[in-house]
Scaffold this motif. Structure first.
Motif, PDB file in Angstrom:
ATOM      1  N   ASN A   1       3.810  37.552 -13.691  1.00 19.46           N
ATOM      2  CA  ASN A   1       3.345  36.164 -13.569  1.00 19.46           C
ATOM      3  C   ASN A   1       4.344  35.109 -14.048  1.00 19.46           C
ATOM      4  OD1 ASN A   1       0.871  37.262 -12.681  1.00 19.46           O
ATOM      5  ND2 ASN A   1       0.136  37.393 -14.796  1.00 19.46           N
ATOM      6  N   LEU A   2       5.606  35.477 -14.220  1.00 18.21           N
ATOM      7  CA  LEU A   2       6.602  34.473 -14.595  1.00 18.21           C
ATOM      8  C   LEU A   2       7.421  34.119 -13.358  1.00 18.21           C
ATOM      9  CD1 LEU A   2       8.151  32.718 -16.682  1.00 18.21           C
ATOM     10  CD2 LEU A   2       9.686  34.672 -16.993  1.00 18.21           C
ATOM     11  N   ALA A   3       7.237  32.894 -12.904  1.00 20.79           N
ATOM     12  CA  ALA A   3       8.074  32.408 -11.803  1.00 20.79           C
ATOM     13  C   ALA A   3       9.472  32.168 -12.383  1.00 20.79           C
ATOM     14  CB  ALA A   3       7.503  31.109 -11.259  1.00 20.79           C
ATOM     15  N   PHE A   4      10.480  32.187 -11.527  1.00 19.69           N
ATOM     16  CA  PHE A   4      11.832  31.908 -12.016  1.00 19.69           C
ATOM     17  C   PHE A   4      11.800  30.525 -12.669  1.00 19.69           C
ATOM     18  CE2 PHE A   4      16.248  30.526 -11.800  1.00 19.69           C
ATOM     19  CZ  PHE A   4      16.885  31.652 -12.317  1.00 19.69           C
ATOM     20  N   PRO A   5      12.265  30.436 -13.920  1.00 15.02           N
ATOM     21  CA  PRO A   5      12.153  29.151 -14.636  1.00 15.02           C
ATOM     22  C   PRO A   5      13.061  28.072 -14.059  1.00 15.02           C
ATOM     23  CG  PRO A   5      13.372  30.747 -15.949  1.00 15.02           C
ATOM     24  CD  PRO A   5      12.886  31.475 -14.730  1.00 15.02           C
ATOM     25  N   GLU A   6      12.682  26.840 -14.320  1.00 16.59           N
ATOM     26  CA  GLU A   6      13.562  25.724 -13.984  1.00 16.59           C
ATOM     27  C   GLU A   6      14.686  25.761 -15.013  1.00 16.59           C
ATOM     28  OE1 GLU A   6      13.544  20.847 -13.784  1.00 16.59           O
ATOM     29  OE2 GLU A   6      11.651  21.905 -14.106  1.00 16.59           O
ATOM     30  N   ILE A   7      15.915  25.645 -14.547  1.00 13.62           N
ATOM     31  CA  ILE A   7      17.070  25.699 -15.440  1.00 13.62           C
ATOM     32  C   ILE A   7      17.668  24.294 -15.536  1.00 13.62           C
ATOM     33  CG2 ILE A   7      19.301  26.801 -15.920  1.00 13.62           C
ATOM     34  CD1 ILE A   7      16.983  28.829 -15.753  1.00 13.62           C
ATOM     35  N   LYS A   8      17.787  23.822 -16.759  1.00 11.23           N
ATOM     36  CA  LYS A   8      18.373  22.499 -16.988  1.00 11.23           C
ATOM     37  C   LYS A   8      19.591  22.636 -17.887  1.00 11.23           C
ATOM     38  CE  LYS A   8      14.082  19.869 -16.585  1.00 11.23           C
ATOM     39  NZ  LYS A   8      13.213  18.879 -17.265  1.00 11.23           N
ATOM     40  N   TYR A   9      20.467  21.652 -17.787  1.00 17.64           N
ATOM     41  CA  TYR A   9      21.687  21.648 -18.590  1.00 17.64           C
ATOM     42  C   TYR A   9      21.850  20.258 -19.183  1.00 17.64           C
ATOM     43  CZ  TYR A   9      22.518  25.554 -15.446  1.00 17.64           C
ATOM     44  OH  TYR A   9      22.388  26.704 -14.725  1.00 17.64           O
ATOM     45  N   ARG A  10      22.118  20.214 -20.474  1.00 15.37           N
ATOM     46  CA  ARG A  10      22.441  18.931 -21.092  1.00 15.37           C
ATOM     47  C   ARG A  10      23.186  19.184 -22.389  1.00 15.37           C
ATOM     48  NH1 ARG A  10      18.909  16.855 -25.070  1.00 15.37           N
ATOM     49  NH2 ARG A  10      17.094  18.156 -25.415  1.00 15.37           N
TER      50      ARG A  10
ATOM     51  N   LYS B   1       5.858  25.149 -19.621  1.00 20.53           N
ATOM     52  CA  LYS B   1       6.348  24.494 -18.396  1.00 20.53           C
ATOM     53  C   LYS B   1       7.294  25.389 -17.593  1.00 20.53           C
ATOM     54  CE  LYS B   1       5.963  19.689 -19.843  1.00 20.53           C
ATOM     55  NZ  LYS B   1       6.716  18.458 -20.172  1.00 20.53           N
ATOM     56  N   GLY B   2       7.723  26.512 -18.194  1.00 18.14           N
ATOM     57  CA  GLY B   2       8.657  27.394 -17.506  1.00 18.14           C
ATOM     58  C   GLY B   2      10.025  26.758 -17.316  1.00 18.14           C
ATOM     59  N   VAL B   3      10.529  26.128 -18.398  1.00 19.05           N
ATOM     60  CA  VAL B   3      11.817  25.437 -18.328  1.00 19.05           C
ATOM     61  C   VAL B   3      12.750  25.967 -19.414  1.00 19.05           C
ATOM     62  CG1 VAL B   3      12.999  23.200 -18.531  1.00 19.05           C
ATOM     63  CG2 VAL B   3      10.751  23.325 -17.434  1.00 19.05           C
ATOM     64  N   LEU B   4      13.959  26.322 -19.002  1.00 17.67           N
ATOM     65  CA  LEU B   4      15.013  26.687 -19.956  1.00 17.67           C
ATOM     66  C   LEU B   4      16.070  25.596 -19.890  1.00 17.67           C
ATOM     67  CD1 LEU B   4      15.541  30.487 -19.202  1.00 17.67           C
ATOM     68  CD2 LEU B   4      14.208  29.462 -21.043  1.00 17.67           C
ATOM     69  N   THR B   5      16.504  25.135 -21.062  1.00 21.31           N
ATOM     70  CA  THR B   5      17.561  24.130 -21.113  1.00 21.31           C
ATOM     71  C   THR B   5      18.723  24.719 -21.898  1.00 21.31           C
ATOM     72  OG1 THR B   5      15.888  22.387 -21.112  1.00 21.31           O
ATOM     73  CG2 THR B   5      18.128  21.748 -21.760  1.00 21.31           C
ATOM     74  N   PHE B   6      19.917  24.591 -21.326  1.00 16.26           N
ATOM     75  CA  PHE B   6      21.115  25.130 -21.968  1.00 16.26           C
ATOM     76  C   PHE B   6      22.079  24.012 -22.308  1.00 16.26           C
ATOM     77  CE2 PHE B   6      19.370  28.635 -19.522  1.00 16.26           C
ATOM     78  CZ  PHE B   6      19.287  29.594 -20.507  1.00 16.26           C
ATOM     79  N   ASN B   7      22.695  24.151 -23.475  1.00 20.49           N
ATOM     80  CA  ASN B   7      23.690  23.189 -23.918  1.00 20.49           C
ATOM     81  C   ASN B   7      24.942  23.338 -23.055  1.00 20.49           C
ATOM     82  OD1 ASN B   7      25.578  21.635 -25.337  1.00 20.49           O
ATOM     83  ND2 ASN B   7      24.754  22.247 -27.323  1.00 20.49           N
ATOM     84  N   THR B   8      25.414  22.226 -22.501  1.00 17.96           N
ATOM     85  CA  THR B   8      26.607  22.274 -21.653  1.00 17.96           C
ATOM     86  C   THR B   8      27.839  22.711 -22.449  1.00 17.96           C
ATOM     87  OG1 THR B   8      26.921  19.904 -22.009  1.00 17.96           O
ATOM     88  CG2 THR B   8      25.755  20.570 -20.006  1.00 17.96           C
ATOM     89  N   ALA B   9      27.796  22.553 -23.784  1.00 18.08           N
ATOM     90  CA  ALA B   9      28.911  22.990 -24.624  1.00 18.08           C
ATOM     91  C   ALA B   9      29.047  24.511 -24.643  1.00 18.08           C
ATOM     92  CB  ALA B   9      28.753  22.453 -26.050  1.00 18.08           C
ATOM     93  N   LEU B  10      28.063  25.226 -24.089  1.00 21.34           N
ATOM     94  CA  LEU B  10      28.196  26.690 -23.984  1.00 21.34           C
ATOM     95  C   LEU B  10      29.413  27.084 -23.160  1.00 21.34           C
ATOM     96  CD1 LEU B  10      24.548  27.998 -23.536  1.00 21.34           C
ATOM     97  CD2 LEU B  10      26.186  28.739 -25.277  1.00 21.34           C
TER      98      LEU B  10
END
Length: 159
Positions: free
Chosen positions: A77-86, A99-108
């Protein structure tokens, strides 16, 4: 006058050249990263170009790792999450489970690939365990057995 220094890109020190020109631009080739600034003392312009570059590089590398992690976890039941970068000042990633959202630091994009993989798998683990409980780390260690060593690699990178 040209300023020569280095920046990190995926754990590698990349030569950075800054010179004056008619338009603020950034390019990358086998010799390194080349910044052209209308005013070479413009720290804000320099940061803006580098942050945009890191965001593009982070997106390019992190998204495929997310696809791999999603397949690996195969959570019912996990849809592919929305991926955000900031750009974030204090964290490498965050997971909004509801909300099914992953946010990744652009400094990665500065970090070595194994460290980036660790952060992606760490955030995906939150879909199973929304905390940092013992169960969270037990699950994470099943997917990334050397997560502690990978986490240490992040200490060498400044956000």
């Amino acid at each position: 006058k040209a300023d020569e220094s280095c920046v990190l890109l995926f754990g590698e020190r990349i030569p950075l050249t800054v010179r004056e020109g008619s338009k603020n631009t950034l390019s990358l080739d086998e010799n390194g990263i080349h910044l052209v600034l209308k005013d070479v003392t413009d720290k804000e312009g320099r940061e803006k170009l580098l942050r945009a570059f890191y965001k593009r590089e982070a997106e390019r590398v992190i998204f495929p790792i997310c696809k791999t992690a999603y397949k690996t976890f195969s959570i019912k039941n996990l849809a592919f999450p929305e991926i955000k970068y900031r750009y974030m000042k204090t964290r490498w990633g965050s997971c909004h489970t509801k909300k099914g959202v992953l946010t990744f630091n652009t400094a990665l994009a500065k970090a070595p690939l194994p460290a980036i993989e660790y952060v992606v798998f760490h955030e995906f683990t939150h879909f199973l365990h929304p905390d940092h409980s013992r169960a969270f780390y037990e699950t994470l260690s099943r997917f990334v057995p050397d997560y502690k060593a990978r986490k240490r690699l992040l200490k060498e990178v400044s956000i």
